[in-house]
Design an enzyme around this catalytic site. Structure first.
Site, PDB file in Angstrom:
ATOM      1  N   LEU A  73      18.982 -30.126 -20.755  1.00  0.00           N
ATOM      2  CA  LEU A  73      18.839 -29.857 -19.871  1.00  0.00           C
ATOM      3  C   LEU A  73      16.991 -29.334 -19.121  1.00  0.00           C
ATOM      4  CD1 LEU A  73      21.680 -28.071 -19.589  1.00  0.00           C
ATOM      5  CD2 LEU A  73      21.942 -29.767 -19.151  1.00  0.00           C
TER       6      LEU A  73
ATOM      7  N   HIS B  33      18.082 -28.830 -13.721  1.00  0.00           N
ATOM      8  CA  HIS B  33      19.870 -28.337 -13.820  1.00  0.00           C
ATOM      9  C   HIS B  33      19.801 -27.063 -14.035  1.00  0.00           C
ATOM     10  CE1 HIS B  33      19.283 -32.092 -16.614  1.00  0.00           C
ATOM     11  NE2 HIS B  33      20.224 -32.701 -16.134  1.00  0.00           N
TER      12      HIS B  33
ATOM     13  N   LYS C  89      19.869 -32.716  -5.049  1.00  0.00           N
ATOM     14  CA  LYS C  89      19.720 -33.577  -4.106  1.00  0.00           C
ATOM     15  C   LYS C  89      18.094 -34.177  -4.216  1.00  0.00           C
ATOM     16  CE  LYS C  89      19.460 -31.170   0.449  1.00  0.00           C
ATOM     17  NZ  LYS C  89      19.747 -30.492   1.462  1.00  0.00           N
ATOM     18  N   LYS C  90      17.757 -34.553  -5.239  1.00  0.00           N
ATOM     19  CA  LYS C  90      16.854 -35.216  -6.330  1.00  0.00           C
ATOM     20  C   LYS C  90      17.571 -36.338  -6.010  1.00  0.00           C
ATOM     21  CE  LYS C  90      14.190 -36.273  -9.796  1.00  0.00           C
ATOM     22  NZ  LYS C  90      14.559 -37.209 -10.415  1.00  0.00           N
ATOM     23  N   ASP C  91      18.489 -36.895  -6.615  1.00  0.00           N
ATOM     24  CA  ASP C  91      19.099 -38.295  -6.495  1.00  0.00           C
ATOM     25  C   ASP C  91      20.028 -37.672  -5.824  1.00  0.00           C
ATOM     26  OD1 ASP C  91      18.940 -38.693  -9.270  1.00  0.00           O
ATOM     27  OD2 ASP C  91      19.915 -36.641  -9.747  1.00  0.00           O
TER      28      ASP C  91
ATOM     29  N   SER D  92      11.745 -33.775 -13.952  1.00  0.00           N
ATOM     30  CA  SER D  92      13.550 -34.745 -14.207  1.00  0.00           C
ATOM     31  C   SER D  92      13.021 -35.329 -16.492  1.00  0.00           C
ATOM     32  CB  SER D  92      12.600 -36.564 -13.986  1.00  0.00           C
ATOM     33  OG  SER D  92      13.241 -37.749 -14.500  1.00  0.00           O
ATOM     34  N   SER D  93      13.899 -36.179 -17.027  1.00  0.00           N
ATOM     35  CA  SER D  93      13.820 -35.382 -17.910  1.00  0.00           C
ATOM     36  C   SER D  93      12.822 -36.544 -18.144  1.00  0.00           C
ATOM     37  CB  SER D  93      15.100 -36.360 -18.534  1.00  0.00           C
ATOM     38  OG  SER D  93      16.063 -34.974 -18.013  1.00  0.00           O
ATOM     39  N   ARG D  94      13.160 -37.969 -17.608  1.00  0.00           N
ATOM     40  CA  ARG D  94      11.516 -38.441 -17.569  1.00  0.00           C
ATOM     41  C   ARG D  94      10.344 -38.775 -17.509  1.00  0.00           C
ATOM     42  NH1 ARG D  94      16.003 -41.864 -14.408  1.00  0.00           N
ATOM     43  NH2 ARG D  94      16.870 -42.582 -15.503  1.00  0.00           N
TER      44      ARG D  94
END
Lengths: 312, 312
Positions: free
Chosen positions: A40, A44, A180-182, A217-219
């Site tokens: 997370l 999140h 809403k990012k995705d 983002s986790s990335r």
């Protein structure tokens, strides 16, 4: 004095999870579900805070869903840090009631009818196996899943829609919160809920950004400091496109060209840049109604997505 | 003196139906759902009696589902007799609590986001339309739907699985009863419930037969007396095959040949005759575990299906 951190109840069993929810509902409490794959970050946690505002009890699911990974994608090395996740959830004001952490949502145990010489499958049924008694019921949102991220990840949204359906049936929430990012995923879940008549309110939570505008983002941790600086071209060019549209530039090709150019000049590789209707996700040529400008681009080995709604 | 017939409550609205169920559940009552397309006969009523034994309250849905008809199949002339159906349901011992009779389960009203010049679709969204804001979320049980009836009716099971998912989410039953006459459909619903984690017990009710052995079906009324006599070749040959298997004839090709021959000699045209595993519905060559012998055949213009379980 602040209240002590709330310790979430960790539930791993489907039946126990459902019974917890039904017991809460019998007590007149409403339930919000935040589905996650763990690891997370602040994005999140913003969903969890939104859930906290929307219902009496909050359930966060932590499950890396094999159903949404293609064989070419690396399910086995997906990052996880369950103790770290618990620590972050404890620190959310108001806390979290349950963390649902199933082992395998696609494990259905033995066959119903026995008698075959081969005493059938063992418990570790994979949702990806192509024969036998494994999982085979899939939910598809046939039009919305086709474009944008669905083009480069053909089984992704089928896997997402199916696991969310399963989680809805296990947790039985009143509300569920998605980022809403995705954006495409969020619209797919809303359509799924409408079309399959789930009695669940689906909330879209706004994109969370770092101080410099980069969407969380986790990335992002995989970006070098230099790549990270270059990646700001995404959010900055999207923001400029929104301003231009609000000032009357409604030609989508022009708007897309300027975003693509800015990202490419910064060294990014475009996967897609599309201006689409906010609900149907169909591409538009001129902005005359609410749209969303969605971008996916690679910086080095990292694929980033971002979007901005334009309500003219 | 017998109790007076119970008058079922007729509900047409989704939200009202769900609220009725939730209210019943709050009172501690369990709910059984019997999904039908109306034009009820004794076979349906046996499902209702089974439902009556399984739960405190019984809901019968009456809805001709457009989603399971291909354009070539004649949805518009599907028979209906709602007053007759109500009369039959009143006469079931113990009665029926609710008849759920929606107008259009695929009508989702207006778009969420407005502002487009075209004030969007009107209310009569068809689940079969190929574009716009119509229904687009579908449930598929990918392997079980392929064979037997799925071969000649390619959209049929997709439509059945989807409408049953919708009905489950609207009625929220504890138990649902399906006829094993539609064996493949029954297995598909059981798999759907398992794979999507619905908390619903799916009961299979045995095939109801007329005094002469003919499996009950709405379509039987279209048979001439002569065709009806010939159609008895299906149930009789299936029954003989079961006896032969129980006496040691386990070679499926031999068993199928004798059934096909009997039906063809009576003037029937075989659609399929298959001996399959009761759960996976995969064809077997020798009977070594529980199987079901399924047949579809045409007599005149009427397509009949029947099956018999063989538990050796």
């Amino acid at each position: 004095m602040a209240a002590p951190p709330k310790e979430p109840l960790v539930i791993t069993d489907k039946a126990e999870m459902r019974e917890w929810s039904r017991s809460a509902r019998r007590q007149g409490r409403t339930i919000a579900l935040v589905p996650t794959m763990g690891f997370l970050h602040e994005g999140h946690l913003s969903l969890v805070r939104e859930a906290r505002r929307r219902a009496d009890a909050v359930v966060v699911s932590v499950y890396v869903n094999p159903g949404q990974f293609a064989p070419s994608e690396d399910l086995s090395t997906y990052p996880s840090d369950f103790e770290g996740d618990l620590g972050k959830l404890r620190a959310v004001p108001g806390g979290v009631d349950v963390v649902f952490r199933p082992q395998n949502l696609y494990d259905y145990g033995q066959r119903e009818v026995g008698g075959s010489g081969v005493e059938s499958d063992n418990g570790s049924v994979s949702c990806l196996e192509e024969k036998g008694m494994g999982h085979e019921a899939w939910v598809r949102v046939e039009r919305l899943e086709k474009g944008m991220c669905g083009k480069s990840r053909p089984v992704f949204f089928r896997g997402v829609a199916t696991v969310v359906t399963k989680l809805f049936n296990i947790v039985e929430p009143d509300v569920s919160v998605f980022g809403k990012k995705d954006y495409q995923q969020w619209r797919i879940i809303r359509r799924l809920v409408r079309d399959l008549d789930f009695s669940i309110q689906v909330i879209g939570s706004e994109v969370m950004r770092d101080h410099d505008g980069l969407a969380l983002s986790s990335r992002n941790v995989h970006l070098s400091p230099e790549e990270r600086e270059k990646a700001l071209s995404i959010s900055r060019s999207l923001s400029r496109a929104k301003s231009a549209a609000e000032k009357g530039q409604v030609n989508c090709q022009n708007l897309k060209d300027s975003v693509i150019q800015a990202i490419q000049e910064a060294g990014g590789k475009i996967d897609y840049a599309e201006i689409v209707d906010q609900e149907s996700l169909e591409a538009v040529e001129e902005i005359r109604s609410p749209v969303v400008f969605c971008v996916a681009a690679w910086f080095g080995k990292v694929r980033l997505i971002d979007n901005i709604e334009i309500n003219v």
